[in-house]
Scaffold this motif. Structure first.
Motif, PDB file in Angstrom:
ATOM      1  N   GLU A  61      10.746   5.628   4.380  1.00 19.31           N
ATOM      2  CA  GLU A  61       9.871   6.726   4.789  1.00 19.31           C
ATOM      3  C   GLU A  61      10.469   7.587   5.896  1.00 19.31           C
ATOM      4  OE1 GLU A  61       6.243   4.779   5.900  1.00 19.31           O
ATOM      5  OE2 GLU A  61       5.979   3.885   3.916  1.00 19.31           O
ATOM      6  N   GLN A  62      11.574   7.159   6.473  1.00 19.55           N
ATOM      7  CA  GLN A  62      12.190   7.894   7.575  1.00 19.55           C
ATOM      8  C   GLN A  62      12.984   9.077   7.025  1.00 19.55           C
ATOM      9  OE1 GLN A  62      11.262   6.970  10.670  1.00 19.55           O
ATOM     10  NE2 GLN A  62      10.093   5.499   9.456  1.00 19.55           N
ATOM     11  N   PRO A  63      12.675  10.278   7.476  1.00 20.28           N
ATOM     12  CA  PRO A  63      13.387  11.445   6.955  1.00 20.28           C
ATOM     13  C   PRO A  63      14.751  11.662   7.597  1.00 20.28           C
ATOM     14  CG  PRO A  63      11.761  12.143   8.549  1.00 20.28           C
ATOM     15  CD  PRO A  63      11.591  10.653   8.392  1.00 20.28           C
ATOM     16  N   PHE A  64      15.080  10.869   8.618  1.00 21.21           N
ATOM     17  CA  PHE A  64      16.290  11.101   9.387  1.00 21.21           C
ATOM     18  C   PHE A  64      17.500  10.340   8.867  1.00 21.21           C
ATOM     19  CE2 PHE A  64      12.562  10.808  12.216  1.00 21.21           C
ATOM     20  CZ  PHE A  64      12.403  12.153  12.459  1.00 21.21           C
ATOM     21  N   SER A  68      19.691   3.908   1.866  1.00 21.51           N
ATOM     22  CA  SER A  68      20.683   3.112   1.126  1.00 21.51           C
ATOM     23  C   SER A  68      21.990   2.972   1.919  1.00 21.51           C
ATOM     24  CB  SER A  68      20.954   3.708  -0.257  1.00 21.51           C
ATOM     25  OG  SER A  68      21.511   5.004  -0.138  1.00 21.51           O
ATOM     26  N   LYS A  69      22.394   4.025   2.628  1.00 23.26           N
ATOM     27  CA  LYS A  69      23.601   3.937   3.453  1.00 23.26           C
ATOM     28  C   LYS A  69      23.399   3.014   4.647  1.00 23.26           C
ATOM     29  CE  LYS A  69      25.653   8.328   2.147  1.00 23.26           C
ATOM     30  NZ  LYS A  69      26.091   9.662   2.587  1.00 23.26           N
ATOM     31  N   VAL A  70      22.207   3.073   5.243  1.00 24.47           N
ATOM     32  CA  VAL A  70      21.904   2.194   6.375  1.00 24.47           C
ATOM     33  C   VAL A  70      21.946   0.739   5.912  1.00 24.47           C
ATOM     34  CG1 VAL A  70      20.117   1.488   8.018  1.00 24.47           C
ATOM     35  CG2 VAL A  70      20.560   3.919   7.619  1.00 24.47           C
ATOM     36  N   ALA A  99      13.761   3.741  14.927  1.00 23.99           N
ATOM     37  CA  ALA A  99      12.866   4.667  14.224  1.00 23.99           C
ATOM     38  C   ALA A  99      11.825   3.906  13.411  1.00 23.99           C
ATOM     39  CB  ALA A  99      13.675   5.599  13.319  1.00 23.99           C
ATOM     40  N   VAL A 100      12.240   2.846  12.749  1.00 24.33           N
ATOM     41  CA  VAL A 100      11.298   2.052  11.952  1.00 24.33           C
ATOM     42  C   VAL A 100      10.270   1.365  12.861  1.00 24.33           C
ATOM     43  CG1 VAL A 100      11.063   0.020  10.455  1.00 24.33           C
ATOM     44  CG2 VAL A 100      12.846   1.715   9.992  1.00 24.33           C
TER      45      VAL A 100
END
Length: 108
Positions: A61-64, A68-70, A99-100
């Protein structure tokens, strides 16, 4: 406090600096603001917590961040040679983790 009181030109924390000036060395008073970073803990319970956070749907849900890369970066921590490189890679994951956590805690 309004931003214009907290920032004077390029100097952040202006009011705090001025209030503490009599107690600070000139070096500390003039030093640029920088974040405090605790030592990376990429083992044990901290690693488990980070894994739980990065596999949660809230990361999606994080737009930043590209979730998948994280997740891929987290999955490949053990493959990184050298402690300094692993520590740096782990610290780069702290942005998405923070952020999460903020999203979960404050519904941001």
């Amino acid at each position: 406090m309004p931003p214009e009181v907290k920032i004077n030109g390029m100097t952040e924390k202006w009011v705090l600096r001025e209030a503490a000036k009599p107690f600070l060395t000139e070096t500390v008073y003039k030093r640029q603001k920088h974040p405090f970073m605790g030592p990376p803990q990429w083992k044990g319970r901290m690693l488990e917590l980070v894994g739980d956070i990065l596999t949660s749907r809230v990361l999606d849900e994080q737009p930043f961040f590209d979730a998948s890369k994280v997740r891929n970066s987290f999955a490949h921590l053990d493959a990184i040679e050298g402690r300094a490189e692993r520590d740096q890679a782990f610290m780069r994951l702290m942005g998405p983790v923070s952020a999460v956590i903020l999203h979960q805690r404050y519904a941001l």
